[in-house]
Design an enzyme around this catalytic site. Structure first.
Site, PDB file in Angstrom:
ATOM      1  N   ARG A  62       0.873  -1.209  -0.011  1.00  0.00           N
ATOM      2  CA  ARG A  62       0.033   0.083  -0.094  1.00  0.00           C
ATOM      3  C   ARG A  62       0.693   1.268   0.074  1.00  0.00           C
ATOM      4  O   ARG A  62       2.079   1.174   0.359  1.00  0.00           O
ATOM      5  CB  ARG A  62      -0.959   0.011   1.484  1.00  0.00           C
ATOM      6  CG  ARG A  62      -1.970  -0.970   1.154  1.00  0.00           C
ATOM      7  CD  ARG A  62      -2.886  -0.972   2.475  1.00  0.00           C
ATOM      8  NE  ARG A  62      -2.024  -1.796   3.474  1.00  0.00           N
ATOM      9  CZ  ARG A  62      -2.326  -1.701   4.744  1.00  0.00           C
ATOM     10  NH1 ARG A  62      -3.399  -1.489   5.297  1.00  0.00           N
ATOM     11  NH2 ARG A  62      -1.362  -2.305   5.704  1.00  0.00           N
ATOM     12  N   LYS A 101       2.137   2.011   7.501  1.00  0.00           N
ATOM     13  CA  LYS A 101       2.769   1.308   8.395  1.00  0.00           C
ATOM     14  C   LYS A 101       3.760   2.257   9.438  1.00  0.00           C
ATOM     15  O   LYS A 101       4.009   3.037   8.879  1.00  0.00           O
ATOM     16  CB  LYS A 101       3.653   0.210   7.819  1.00  0.00           C
ATOM     17  CG  LYS A 101       2.844  -1.143   7.217  1.00  0.00           C
ATOM     18  CD  LYS A 101       1.797  -1.756   8.405  1.00  0.00           C
ATOM     19  CE  LYS A 101       1.671  -3.097   8.083  1.00  0.00           C
ATOM     20  NZ  LYS A 101       0.453  -3.351   9.071  1.00  0.00           N
ATOM     21  N   TYR A 159      -0.305   4.508  10.470  1.00  0.00           N
ATOM     22  CA  TYR A 159      -0.697   3.318  11.651  1.00  0.00           C
ATOM     23  C   TYR A 159       0.456   3.354  12.455  1.00  0.00           C
ATOM     24  O   TYR A 159       1.685   3.178  11.994  1.00  0.00           O
ATOM     25  CB  TYR A 159      -0.857   2.175  10.894  1.00  0.00           C
ATOM     26  CG  TYR A 159      -2.168   1.888  10.390  1.00  0.00           C
ATOM     27  CD1 TYR A 159      -3.272   2.093  11.027  1.00  0.00           C
ATOM     28  CD2 TYR A 159      -2.369   1.629   9.098  1.00  0.00           C
ATOM     29  CE1 TYR A 159      -4.497   1.788  10.438  1.00  0.00           C
ATOM     30  CE2 TYR A 159      -3.507   1.407   8.224  1.00  0.00           C
ATOM     31  CZ  TYR A 159      -4.838   1.730   9.155  1.00  0.00           C
ATOM     32  OH  TYR A 159      -6.124   1.223   8.562  1.00  0.00           O
ATOM     33  N   HIS A 162       0.356   1.573  16.208  1.00  0.00           N
ATOM     34  CA  HIS A 162       0.459   0.267  17.021  1.00  0.00           C
ATOM     35  C   HIS A 162       1.703   0.465  18.073  1.00  0.00           C
ATOM     36  O   HIS A 162       2.314  -0.688  18.123  1.00  0.00           O
ATOM     37  CB  HIS A 162       0.111  -0.849  16.313  1.00  0.00           C
ATOM     38  CG  HIS A 162      -0.982  -1.022  15.489  1.00  0.00           C
ATOM     39  ND1 HIS A 162      -2.161  -1.251  15.988  1.00  0.00           N
ATOM     40  CD2 HIS A 162      -1.168  -0.882  14.003  1.00  0.00           C
ATOM     41  CE1 HIS A 162      -3.157  -1.254  14.817  1.00  0.00           C
ATOM     42  NE2 HIS A 162      -2.431  -0.757  13.702  1.00  0.00           N
ATOM     43  N   GLU A 198      -4.900   4.518  14.092  1.00  0.00           N
ATOM     44  CA  GLU A 198      -5.735   3.388  14.846  1.00  0.00           C
ATOM     45  C   GLU A 198      -6.277   3.864  15.977  1.00  0.00           C
ATOM     46  O   GLU A 198      -7.340   3.394  16.556  1.00  0.00           O
ATOM     47  CB  GLU A 198      -4.981   1.989  15.023  1.00  0.00           C
ATOM     48  CG  GLU A 198      -3.770   2.327  16.176  1.00  0.00           C
ATOM     49  CD  GLU A 198      -2.431   2.734  15.749  1.00  0.00           C
ATOM     50  OE1 GLU A 198      -2.522   3.086  14.483  1.00  0.00           O
ATOM     51  OE2 GLU A 198      -1.892   2.982  16.697  1.00  0.00           O
ATOM     52  N   ASP A 229     -22.903 -13.746  17.163  1.00  0.00           N
ATOM     53  CA  ASP A 229     -22.592 -12.736  17.924  1.00  0.00           C
ATOM     54  C   ASP A 229     -22.922 -12.736  19.233  1.00  0.00           C
ATOM     55  O   ASP A 229     -23.871 -13.446  19.688  1.00  0.00           O
ATOM     56  CB  ASP A 229     -22.746 -11.314  17.599  1.00  0.00           C
ATOM     57  CG  ASP A 229     -21.728 -10.286  17.631  1.00  0.00           C
ATOM     58  OD1 ASP A 229     -21.159  -9.790  16.883  1.00  0.00           O
ATOM     59  OD2 ASP A 229     -21.748  -9.999  19.010  1.00  0.00           O
ATOM     60  N   VAL A 255     -14.058 -12.311  15.451  1.00  0.00           N
ATOM     61  CA  VAL A 255     -14.352 -11.728  16.632  1.00  0.00           C
ATOM     62  C   VAL A 255     -13.278 -10.644  17.272  1.00  0.00           C
ATOM     63  O   VAL A 255     -12.188 -10.370  16.770  1.00  0.00           O
ATOM     64  CB  VAL A 255     -14.212 -12.557  18.104  1.00  0.00           C
ATOM     65  CG1 VAL A 255     -15.713 -13.680  17.786  1.00  0.00           C
ATOM     66  CG2 VAL A 255     -13.177 -13.346  18.317  1.00  0.00           C
ATOM     67  N   ASP A 265      -4.817 -11.134  13.537  1.00  0.00           N
ATOM     68  CA  ASP A 265      -3.912 -10.211  14.063  1.00  0.00           C
ATOM     69  C   ASP A 265      -4.055  -9.913  15.672  1.00  0.00           C
ATOM     70  O   ASP A 265      -3.130  -9.275  16.288  1.00  0.00           O
ATOM     71  CB  ASP A 265      -4.076  -9.005  13.175  1.00  0.00           C
ATOM     72  CG  ASP A 265      -5.480  -8.581  13.481  1.00  0.00           C
ATOM     73  OD1 ASP A 265      -6.222  -9.166  13.764  1.00  0.00           O
ATOM     74  OD2 ASP A 265      -5.882  -7.193  13.305  1.00  0.00           O
ATOM     75  N   ALA A 283      -2.080 -12.646   8.390  1.00  0.00           N
ATOM     76  CA  ALA A 283      -2.263 -11.372   9.331  1.00  0.00           C
ATOM     77  C   ALA A 283      -2.598 -10.158   8.788  1.00  0.00           C
ATOM     78  O   ALA A 283      -3.041  -9.321   9.381  1.00  0.00           O
ATOM     79  CB  ALA A 283      -1.247 -11.445  10.363  1.00  0.00           C
TER      80      ALA A 283
HETATM   81  N1  LIG Z   1      -6.156 -10.190   9.411  1.00  0.00           N
HETATM   82  C1  LIG Z   1      -6.490  -9.131   8.986  1.00  0.00           C
HETATM   83  O1  LIG Z   1      -5.858  -8.738   8.033  1.00  0.00           O
HETATM   84  C2  LIG Z   1      -7.388  -8.263   9.519  1.00  0.00           C
HETATM   85  C3  LIG Z   1      -7.707  -7.028   8.963  1.00  0.00           C
HETATM   86  C4  LIG Z   1      -8.755  -6.080   9.681  1.00  0.00           C
HETATM   87  C5  LIG Z   1      -9.084  -6.561  10.864  1.00  0.00           C
HETATM   88  N2  LIG Z   1      -8.726  -7.707  11.397  1.00  0.00           N
HETATM   89  C6  LIG Z   1      -9.143  -8.214  12.817  1.00  0.00           C
HETATM   90  O2  LIG Z   1     -10.702  -8.692  12.833  1.00  0.00           O
HETATM   91  C7  LIG Z   1     -11.236  -8.799  13.834  1.00  0.00           C
HETATM   92  C8  LIG Z   1     -12.545  -8.154  14.029  1.00  0.00           C
HETATM   93  O3  LIG Z   1     -12.502  -6.672  13.683  1.00  0.00           O
HETATM   94  P1  LIG Z   1     -13.687  -5.831  13.514  1.00  0.00           P
HETATM   95  O4  LIG Z   1     -13.450  -4.457  13.128  1.00  0.00           O
HETATM   96  O5  LIG Z   1     -14.852  -6.518  12.804  1.00  0.00           O
HETATM   97  O6  LIG Z   1     -14.280  -5.613  15.091  1.00  0.00           O
HETATM   98  P2  LIG Z   1     -15.663  -5.179  15.609  1.00  0.00           P
HETATM   99  O7  LIG Z   1     -15.107  -4.614  16.893  1.00  0.00           O
HETATM  100  O8  LIG Z   1     -16.533  -4.372  14.595  1.00  0.00           O
HETATM  101  O9  LIG Z   1     -16.403  -6.553  15.586  1.00  0.00           O
HETATM  102  C9  LIG Z   1     -16.230  -7.443  16.779  1.00  0.00           C
HETATM  103  C10 LIG Z   1     -17.496  -8.279  16.887  1.00  0.00           C
HETATM  104  O10 LIG Z   1     -17.009  -9.476  17.545  1.00  0.00           O
HETATM  105  C11 LIG Z   1     -18.129  -9.496  18.692  1.00  0.00           C
HETATM  106  N3  LIG Z   1     -17.940 -10.348  19.612  1.00  0.00           N
HETATM  107  C12 LIG Z   1     -17.037 -10.317  20.803  1.00  0.00           C
HETATM  108  N4  LIG Z   1     -16.655 -11.387  21.329  1.00  0.00           N
HETATM  109  C13 LIG Z   1     -17.586 -12.449  20.814  1.00  0.00           C
HETATM  110  C14 LIG Z   1     -17.788 -13.812  20.938  1.00  0.00           C
HETATM  111  N5  LIG Z   1     -17.245 -14.516  21.959  1.00  0.00           N
HETATM  112  N6  LIG Z   1     -18.347 -14.374  19.993  1.00  0.00           N
HETATM  113  C15 LIG Z   1     -19.098 -13.978  18.843  1.00  0.00           C
HETATM  114  N7  LIG Z   1     -18.909 -12.699  18.773  1.00  0.00           N
HETATM  115  C16 LIG Z   1     -17.943 -11.961  19.572  1.00  0.00           C
HETATM  116  C17 LIG Z   1     -18.361  -8.243  19.255  1.00  0.00           C
HETATM  117  O11 LIG Z   1     -19.700  -8.072  19.884  1.00  0.00           O
HETATM  118  C18 LIG Z   1     -18.179  -7.536  17.787  1.00  0.00           C
HETATM  119  O12 LIG Z   1     -19.715  -7.414  17.002  1.00  0.00           O
HETATM  120  C19 LIG Z   1     -10.179  -7.843  14.801  1.00  0.00           C
HETATM  121  O13 LIG Z   1      -9.294  -8.880  15.569  1.00  0.00           O
HETATM  122  C20 LIG Z   1      -9.429  -7.226  13.843  1.00  0.00           C
HETATM  123  O14 LIG Z   1      -8.126  -6.786  14.409  1.00  0.00           O
HETATM  124  C21 LIG Z   1      -7.752  -8.650  11.082  1.00  0.00           C
END
Ligand SMILES: NC(=O)c1ccc[n+]([C@@H]2O[C@H](COP(=O)([O-])OP(=O)(O)OC[C@H]3O[C@@H](n4cnc5c(N)ncnc54)[C@H](O)[C@@H]3O)[C@@H](O)[C@H]2O)c1
Length: 372
Positions: free
Chosen positions: A15, A75, A94, A96, A118, A198, A239, A270, A299
């Site tokens: 990016r 980054k 970003y 972190h 962030e 959820d 989650v 992540d 990740a």
């Molecule tokens: N791998 C990647 O490249 C990448 C990219 C973007 C985001 N992410 C990750 O994805 C994850 C989700 O991000 P988001 O922006 O959707 O977060 P978000 O806060 O919008 O959504 C998280 C959801 O999880 C729910 N939750 C919490 N505990 C739970 C459980 N035990 N069972 C079911 N649901 C539960 C919450 O109620 C919420 O609705 C984060 O860890 C984020 O860091 C990863």
């Protein structure tokens, strides 16, 4: 203001912090923009695209860091970049910082003012500069999951939408936040039979209202998860418990109850991942198998679609970048408390409480920092 955009140097990062249309807006607002040669290449933007936008192309990162008042990146600055930051320079990217004491100390020592994407907030309590990447990762999850389900990739050989006479894939999405909602939409759009789990009833009400039965919702209890796990062709882990490692919602023992060749896509990797058997992988080697179940645990998923991700991030950062350039960071932060929430470091002081707590460092109140 002179705005500088260096080429990202973190491995696998394609990016770019400033897309040509953002450069054009900055120039139209009376600013100078300098971009490192090749900075946009990974996202499909050429040096000529930036020149056409009114930017000046410089050869090296050293020249960008030496001349710019504000550095716009994607980054966190790498060690070699941190050495080039100087007192009074503004860094918008970003960061972190909480798990990264080396970077935190270097930024403090540099005397720069650092605003972290962030931690910028919005009026709805969201994180507007993180959301676009969650949207990308969410929409990408069923796409990579569908690929993982293909026979040649070790998958079950099931088509998401089925065909007339053959039922669709069953997809369980755990977590109905930004990632989960976008994942569910795309999986349902591909014709799969989708259930989103959820723990937030208001969130499930919203999903049910907004998507009108396009997918089902369910309460994320251990029992219901186990029941759906047995039927699932694909499980998407989405989650998030803010500030904590992801809870492990599927154990290794449960894999044996799943269909052979089913796909687990752990977007929450992540934050440590929400399946016990998840370990971070890369785009170069994204999937692996445990007990007959295929795992995809990249990740930095948005990196796979760098152009879309750059534009999505750029659309979100542009108004803040312009406010910082037009007003200067102090006035921009005074006018917008959500931008002020992004202030992490200023003039040799940490200015973000959660980072101070995580690293045991003193924190200067951000509202005092803007006055200094
Ligand atoms: N791998 C990647 O490249 C990448 C990219 C973007 C985001 N992410 C990750 O994805 C994850 C989700 O991000 P988001 O922006 O959707 O977060 P978000 O806060 O919008 O959504 C998280 C959801 O999880 C729910 N939750 C919490 N505990 C739970 C459980 N035990 N069972 C079911 N649901 C539960 C919450 O109620 C919420 O609705 C984060 O860890 C984020 O860091 C990863």
């Amino acid at each position: 203001m002179k705005i500088g955009c260096p080429t990202e140097i973190k491995p696998q990062e394609f990016r770019v912090g400033l897309m040509p249309t953002a450069a054009q807006e900055a120039v139209a607002n009376g600013h100078e923009v300098v971009v490192q040669s090749g900075a946009g290449a990974g996202s499909g933007f050429t040096d000529d695209d930036y020149r056409a936008a009114g930017a000046v192309i410089l050869d090296t990162a050293a020249e960008i860091f030496a001349t710019a008042d504000m550095i716009v990146k994607v980054k966190e600055p790498q060690a070699i970049e941190r050495k080039m930051l100087r007192e009074g320079q503004l860094l918008f990217t970003y960061l972190h910082l909480a798990p990264d004491p080396d970077q935190t100390h270097d930024l403090i020592a540099s005397g720069c003012t650092a605003i972290a994407y962030e931690t910028v907030t919005d009026a709805q309590g969201g994180l507007p500069l993180l959301a676009p990447m969650s949207e990308v990762a969410g929409r990408l999850a069923p796409q990579v999951g569908a690929w993982t389900l293909q026979k040649a990739n070790g998958g079950r050989g099931v088509l998401m939408g089925g065909v007339p006479g053959v039922g669709p894939a069953k997809v369980m999405v755990i977590g109905g936040g930004v990632v989960g909602t976008h994942a569910a939409r795309i999986a349902a759009g591909m014709g799969a039979d989708v259930t989103v789990l959820d723990r937030s009833l208001p969130r499930m009400r919203y999903l049910d209202d907004a998507f009108g039965g396009m997918f089902k919702t369910g309460y994320s209890s251990a029992g219901y998860t186990a029941e759906l796990l047995e039927q699932a062709d694909m499980v998407i882990g989405a989650v998030l418990i803010p500030g904590a490692a992801a809870p492990k919602l599927v154990s290794r023992a449960q894999l044996s109850s799943m269909k052979a060749g089913a796909a687990l896509v752990d977007v929450a990797i992540d934050q440590g991942g929400c399946f016990e058997t998840s370990k971070a992988t890369t785009h170069a080697d994204p999937i692996y198998e445990v007990d007959g179940v295929m795992h995809y645990c990249v990740a930095n998923m948005p990196g796979a679609v760098a152009r879309t991700s750059t534009i999505a991030l750029g659309n979100a950062t542009m108004p803040f970048m312009l406010a910082l350039a037009n007003k200067g960071w102090r006035k921009a932060c005074e006018d917008d408390p959500h931008l002020l929430n992004g202030l992490n470091v200023h003039a040799g002081k940490l200015t973000y409480y959660a980072v101070g707590e995580a690293l045991g460092l003193d924190v200067l109140s951000p509202s005092l920092a803007v006055k200094q």
